[in-house]
Design an enzyme around this catalytic site. Structure first.
Site, PDB file in Angstrom:
ATOM      1  N   ARG A 173       0.802  -1.231   0.000  1.00 42.60           N
ATOM      2  CA  ARG A 173       0.000   0.000   0.000  1.00 42.60           C
ATOM      3  C   ARG A 173       0.835   1.280   0.000  1.00 42.60           C
ATOM      4  O   ARG A 173       0.298   2.348  -0.309  1.00 42.60           O
ATOM      5  CB  ARG A 173      -0.940  -0.013   1.200  1.00 42.60           C
ATOM      6  CG  ARG A 173      -2.059  -1.049   1.037  1.00 42.60           C
ATOM      7  CD  ARG A 173      -2.740  -1.339   2.334  1.00 42.60           C
ATOM      8  NE  ARG A 173      -3.922  -2.187   2.167  1.00 42.60           N
ATOM      9  CZ  ARG A 173      -4.436  -2.935   3.124  1.00 42.60           C
ATOM     10  NH1 ARG A 173      -3.866  -2.966   4.317  1.00 42.60           N
ATOM     11  NH2 ARG A 173      -5.512  -3.661   2.909  1.00 42.60           N
ATOM     12  N   ASP A 182       3.290   6.402  -6.447  1.00 46.28           N
ATOM     13  CA  ASP A 182       2.240   6.102  -5.478  1.00 46.28           C
ATOM     14  C   ASP A 182       1.827   7.358  -4.716  1.00 46.28           C
ATOM     15  O   ASP A 182       2.630   7.983  -4.028  1.00 46.28           O
ATOM     16  CB  ASP A 182       2.758   5.037  -4.498  1.00 46.28           C
ATOM     17  CG  ASP A 182       1.640   4.299  -3.810  1.00 46.28           C
ATOM     18  OD1 ASP A 182       0.866   3.632  -4.520  1.00 46.28           O
ATOM     19  OD2 ASP A 182       1.538   4.393  -2.573  1.00 46.28           O
ATOM     20  N   ASP A 212      -9.769   1.431  -9.340  1.00 43.67           N
ATOM     21  CA  ASP A 212      -8.616   0.651  -9.781  1.00 43.67           C
ATOM     22  C   ASP A 212      -7.586   0.541  -8.651  1.00 43.67           C
ATOM     23  O   ASP A 212      -7.397   1.479  -7.883  1.00 43.67           O
ATOM     24  CB  ASP A 212      -7.992   1.348 -11.001  1.00 43.67           C
ATOM     25  CG  ASP A 212      -6.770   0.632 -11.525  1.00 43.67           C
ATOM     26  OD1 ASP A 212      -6.913  -0.497 -12.033  1.00 43.67           O
ATOM     27  OD2 ASP A 212      -5.655   1.188 -11.408  1.00 43.67           O
ATOM     28  N   HIS A 216      -3.989  -1.541  -3.329  1.00 37.99           N
ATOM     29  CA  HIS A 216      -2.757  -0.787  -3.089  1.00 37.99           C
ATOM     30  C   HIS A 216      -3.000   0.517  -2.335  1.00 37.99           C
ATOM     31  O   HIS A 216      -2.109   1.361  -2.232  1.00 37.99           O
ATOM     32  CB  HIS A 216      -2.042  -0.541  -4.417  1.00 37.99           C
ATOM     33  CG  HIS A 216      -1.683  -1.821  -5.101  1.00 37.99           C
ATOM     34  ND1 HIS A 216      -0.593  -2.571  -4.743  1.00 37.99           N
ATOM     35  CD2 HIS A 216      -2.323  -2.516  -6.077  1.00 37.99           C
ATOM     36  CE1 HIS A 216      -0.551  -3.671  -5.485  1.00 37.99           C
ATOM     37  NE2 HIS A 216      -1.592  -3.665  -6.296  1.00 37.99           N
ATOM     38  N   GLU A 248     -11.301  -2.799  -6.987  1.00 36.83           N
ATOM     39  CA  GLU A 248     -10.467  -3.861  -7.553  1.00 36.83           C
ATOM     40  C   GLU A 248      -9.493  -4.351  -6.484  1.00 36.83           C
ATOM     41  O   GLU A 248      -8.507  -3.680  -6.167  1.00 36.83           O
ATOM     42  CB  GLU A 248      -9.683  -3.369  -8.772  1.00 36.83           C
ATOM     43  CG  GLU A 248      -8.920  -4.501  -9.452  1.00 36.83           C
ATOM     44  CD  GLU A 248      -7.678  -4.073 -10.201  1.00 36.83           C
ATOM     45  OE1 GLU A 248      -7.164  -4.890 -10.989  1.00 36.83           O
ATOM     46  OE2 GLU A 248      -7.193  -2.939 -10.000  1.00 36.83           O
ATOM     47  N   ARG A 352     -20.983  -8.470 -14.355  1.00 34.41           N
ATOM     48  CA  ARG A 352     -20.426  -7.614 -15.404  1.00 34.41           C
ATOM     49  C   ARG A 352     -19.998  -8.481 -16.590  1.00 34.41           C
ATOM     50  O   ARG A 352     -19.272  -9.464 -16.419  1.00 34.41           O
ATOM     51  CB  ARG A 352     -19.218  -6.836 -14.874  1.00 34.41           C
ATOM     52  CG  ARG A 352     -18.601  -5.881 -15.901  1.00 34.41           C
ATOM     53  CD  ARG A 352     -17.369  -5.183 -15.337  1.00 34.41           C
ATOM     54  NE  ARG A 352     -16.298  -6.133 -15.064  1.00 34.41           N
ATOM     55  CZ  ARG A 352     -15.277  -5.885 -14.245  1.00 34.41           C
ATOM     56  NH1 ARG A 352     -15.199  -4.743 -13.585  1.00 34.41           N
ATOM     57  NH2 ARG A 352     -14.339  -6.798 -14.050  1.00 34.41           N
TER      58      ARG A 352
END
Length: 512
Positions: A173, A182, A212, A216, A248, A352
């Site tokens: 993360r 990041d 998305d 993370h 996600e 989906r």
């Protein structure tokens, strides 16, 4: 008063799990890399008339232009700013698409890339889709603006600043995912800039977001910017409606980060779904369709009301992401239609459908070295329009799985059976299975190497039904197989193992 407040809290907690679809519409489609103008047309001419609830679009914000390799699909995941201009179109075209789709009851869900900016080696200049200046080395993105203060470079504890160990949640993360810069989402300034971008999209009329790379980001940081979001536009949505959020998070088990970490923020992508369904349909590792009787939570999946499910997505159909070679894709069309048919018939999760483009696959040592290739493009790098052939399929190398008769008709099937229980399971102990959805629909699969010939309890009212896989209702007739349901709700099914589509589906809206 206490009960009222409790109800308000419950409603707020549930708000971001609701896809905000029109009543009777239950599935969205990912029109991967389509132009906004083509999506607007598709909403009007095809998606609305055929019961699709919405469209997941590719990231609409300004991205890095990559020329080596030439214009890969993944350049869309390297933001330069939050301006709305990409190969899919400019802000005016984006607004027109959202308006036209909403006006016919088809909602837009944005793929939101907010974990990072472009790669550390992106360089500097104005080679971005809006022409905005940036300097990745200096962490300078003046079009947002972000500066070196707004990234996690000092927080990451690995020597090279990259994620090295996926069992360390701090690395996952706080460090860079494949060199992507990041963002420091613990800073209120960064959270506010992300929320400002998302709110701009909400105010235009979008219904929600695929977030998305959620894995993370710290769930608390995500909650902080999600809490800043506006309610949806009252032009198309009820007052007080929250945006639909689906995150996600690739969690196949065995890593430090779990899907459950993110349930507080909205739904989560259930990557186990496509990976395990692919193994079953391919009959790998001794798997059989008979084992699907307790599909869903019984297979170790997250709760149905937290899951967004799919057979394949833009990553794993190329071997990226999760699932590996088991993932079913349009390249294996016979098996793929069975997989999507099963997903759309089964009540688990919010579904989906994928809509892809072809690329010239070239395998070396088992790897497709062309998996980077972007959408069908003109000489100037612009995306080719989606042309429609006389048989309603697509041209210009657009696959348009959502237009395949079998998939489109199963989207309609899911709408018809919405809210009905999972009933009347039958299997032969191998790869012939059937199940119903209350008294509204019934589906039968033959994935064995021999013919199926069975009389089964459908739960449906007596009458003659049109199989919506081999054909469909046209006027008072049926272009496919007809199934006679007896007074006791039983029906005889015969499915050859050599059939192009070895499954049959009937529902009450396809009764002759």
């Amino acid at each position: 008063m206490k009960i009222f407040l409790l109800l308000v809290v419950v409603e707020i907690c549930w708000a971001q799990y609701n896809p905000n679809t029109k009543p009777g519409k239950t599935s969205i489609v990912h029109l991967f890399e389509w132009r906004w103008a083509d999506i607007a047309l598709e909403c009007e001419r095809y998606l609305a008339p055929n019961g699709y609830a919405g469209v997941q679009i590719s990231p609409p914000n300004e991205n890095l232009i990559i020329t080596n390799p030439s214009r890969p699909w993944w350049e869309r995941y390297q933001p330069i700013s939050y301006k709305l201009c990409t190969r899919s179109g400019n802000e005016g075209e984006f607004r027109d698409m959202v308006t036209r789709c909403n006006n016919v009851g088809v909602h837009i869900y944005v793929d939101a890339v907010v974990n990072h900016m472009c790669g550390a080696a992106g360089g500097s200049g104005t080679y971005s889709t809006c022409g905005s200046y940036f300097n990745s080395g200096a962490r300078d993105f003046p079009a947002v603006p972000y500066s070196s203060w707004d990234f996690n470079d000092g927080k990451c504890k690995t020597a090279n600043g990259e994620i090295e160990n996926y069992n360390d949640p701090y690395q996952v993360r706080d460090c860079r995912l494949v060199s992507l810069l990041d963002l420091a989402l613990e800073k209120d300034y960064v959270r506010s800039k992300v929320a400002e971008y998302l709110n701009h999209l909400i105010d235009i009329g979008v219904a929600g977001f695929r977030i998305d790379a959620s894995k993370h980001m710290w769930p608390g940081d995500m909650k902080a910017f999600l809490d800043k979001l506006h309610n949806l536009s009252t032009q198309w949505f009820a007052e007080g409606t929250k945006p639909f959020i689906y995150q996600e998070v690739i969690d196949l088990g065995g890593e430090a980060i779990k899907s459950t970490d993110y349930f507080g923020n909205g739904r989560v992508t259930e990557f186990k779904y496509g990976a395990k369904l692919g193994k079953v349909i391919r009959k790998w590792d001794g798997e059989k369709m008979a084992y699907l009787k307790n599909w869903g939570e019984g297979w170790g999946f997250m709760p149905s009301d937290r899951a967004l499910v799919f057979v394949d997505n833009h990553d794993n159909q190329r071997g990226h992401g999760a699932g590996g070679a088991s993932i079913l894709t349009f390249w294996d069309s016979r098996l793929y239609k069975m997989g999507v048919g099963f997903m759309l018939a089964h009540p688990y999760g919010f579904t989906r459908v994928m809509s892809s483009f072809r690329w010239p696959r070239h395998f070396e040592n088992g790897k497709d070295i062309n998996d980077w290739m972007g959408p069908p493009s003109n000489a100037d790098g612009s995306i080719k329009t989606v042309t429609i052939n006389p048989d309603t399929t697509c041209g210009n190398d657009w696959v348009c799985e959502h237009r395949w008769r079998q998939i489109r008709n199963m989207v309609i099937f899911r709408n018809v059976v919405d809210g009905q229980p999972f009933t009347n399971w039958w299997d032969n102990g191998s790869n012939q299975v059937a199940f119903g959805r209350g008294n509204k629909g019934f589906i039968v699969f033959n994935n064995d190497d021999w013919n199926l010939s069975e009389t089964l309890q459908t739960g449906l009212p007596a009458g003659t039904y049109c199989d919506v896989i081999s054909g469909q209702m046209e006027g008072n007739g049926c272009t496919g197989i007809q199934i006679q349901v007896n007074n006791d709700s039983t029906a005889y099914f015969q499915i050859s193992n050599h059939a192009e589509d070895p499954f049959v589906a009937i529902h009450v809206d396809a009764k002759l």
